[in-house]
Motif scaffolding. Sequence first.
Motif, short mmCIF file in Angstrom:
data_model
loop_
_atom_site.label_atom_id
_atom_site.label_comp_id
_atom_site.label_asym_id
_atom_site.label_seq_id
_atom_site.Cartn_x
_atom_site.Cartn_y
_atom_site.Cartn_z
N VAL A 280 0.84 -1.20 0.00
CA VAL A 280 0.00 0.00 0.00
C VAL A 280 0.88 1.25 0.00
N SER A 281 0.26 2.36 -0.35
CA SER A 281 0.98 3.63 -0.40
C SER A 281 1.15 4.20 1.01
N MET A 282 1.88 5.30 1.10
CA MET A 282 1.97 6.03 2.36
C MET A 282 0.62 6.68 2.65
N TRP A 283 0.38 7.02 3.92
CA TRP A 283 -0.86 7.71 4.27
C TRP A 283 -0.89 9.11 3.65
N SER A 284 -2.05 9.54 3.27
CA SER A 284 -2.22 10.93 2.83
C SER A 284 -2.16 11.85 4.04
N ARG A 301 -7.81 10.28 7.01
CA ARG A 301 -6.71 10.16 6.03
C ARG A 301 -6.85 8.81 5.33
N THR A 302 -6.27 8.69 4.13
CA THR A 302 -6.45 7.48 3.32
C THR A 302 -5.10 7.05 2.71
N ARG A 303 -5.10 5.84 2.21
CA ARG A 303 -3.99 5.31 1.41
C ARG A 303 -4.59 4.37 0.39
N TYR A 304 -3.82 3.97 -0.61
CA TYR A 304 -4.37 3.14 -1.68
C TYR A 304 -3.45 1.93 -1.93
N CYS A 316 -4.34 -6.94 2.42
CA CYS A 316 -4.13 -5.50 2.55
C CYS A 316 -4.66 -4.99 3.89
N LEU A 319 -7.50 0.87 4.56
CA LEU A 319 -7.11 1.94 3.64
C LEU A 319 -7.59 3.31 4.09
N GLU A 320 -8.37 3.35 5.21
CA GLU A 320 -8.88 4.62 5.73
C GLU A 320 -8.72 4.64 7.23
#
Length: 334
Positions: A280-284, A301-304, A316, A319-320
């Motif tokens: 997964v990506s870094m957190w927004s 905050r979210t990530r994808y 995974c 994601l939120e």
Amino acid sequence: MMSSEILAPGWLQQLLFVVLRFTLSCAAPVDLTNGTACTARSPASYILVFTGHWSPQTFPKQYPLFRPPAQWSKLMAVTHNEQYRLWQEGATASDGMKSFAELGLTVDLVKAAKEARKKRVVGSMYRTAGIPSGIGHSSTEVLFMPRSPLLSLIVKVIPSPDWFVGVDSLNLCEGGQWKQELTFDLHPFDAGTDSGFTFSSPNFPTTPPENITMITSQNPNHPANSFYYPRLTELPPLATIWLKRQARSPIRQQNRVSNHILPDLTKPQRFSETPLDCEVSMWSSWGLCSGPCSRGGLRHRTRYILLKPANSGTPCPELEEQEECTLHNCLAIQ
């Protein structure tokens, strides 16, 4: 008389020097094979079968499904002696190898092999058709002469920056005997001419070029690499080579494709599925609070997902994420 006696020893020395130089020039050439020359009395014919095992089960990370899908280039094989190298791990790729590893072109390699054949260091060259999928077979019959008992071959991984599988100087002769059958696994190599990390990376020349190196589950040690599987101690075989000596008289027609593939070779080999963990990506950044702190405001905050899990890999994570607002991050709403 005195002058003749004084000059005679020098004249004799010059004569001896000329005789010695002539004797050395007529001596047998130095044996560069270190005693490993093949002393078989006759040629040998082998059926060579290349089998690709590149599948989404064994190599799920970034497995190419289109533009183009996973496939294999034509196979190029050369029989030769120890004075020739098609490629070598730890050495810089030739211009011909660069062209093949990046584009799948064999023109320069064939030209170089033909020049080497004039010097009697290369015996024969063989090519097979490519395989339009990651799993499949190609085969040819290869004739070995005692003076050229070594086999080198290459097949490009498509798509890839400059990756290939191959064999370097495999000796089919031990003393006066030809080996009867060989099977061995092939793993990917990086030609060192392109710096791409993934199967579909754009062209990015490596300057200066690096040496040819084997790609492993942790080398290059970078998560972006398509063969990076840190949970594995070694990669599954990407392909296999099978060689079997033919009982009949050796053929003399080059590039003749043989259909004599043993029945068990037509069945797909089973390898353990390679688990692929979710990435997964870094957190927004945190968003603004939804209301006054006194009324229980929240921020999010979210990530994808960068890479979906496969073959029972780690699933995974969430994601939120949300948290209650505090005085220093609260947005007052009038």
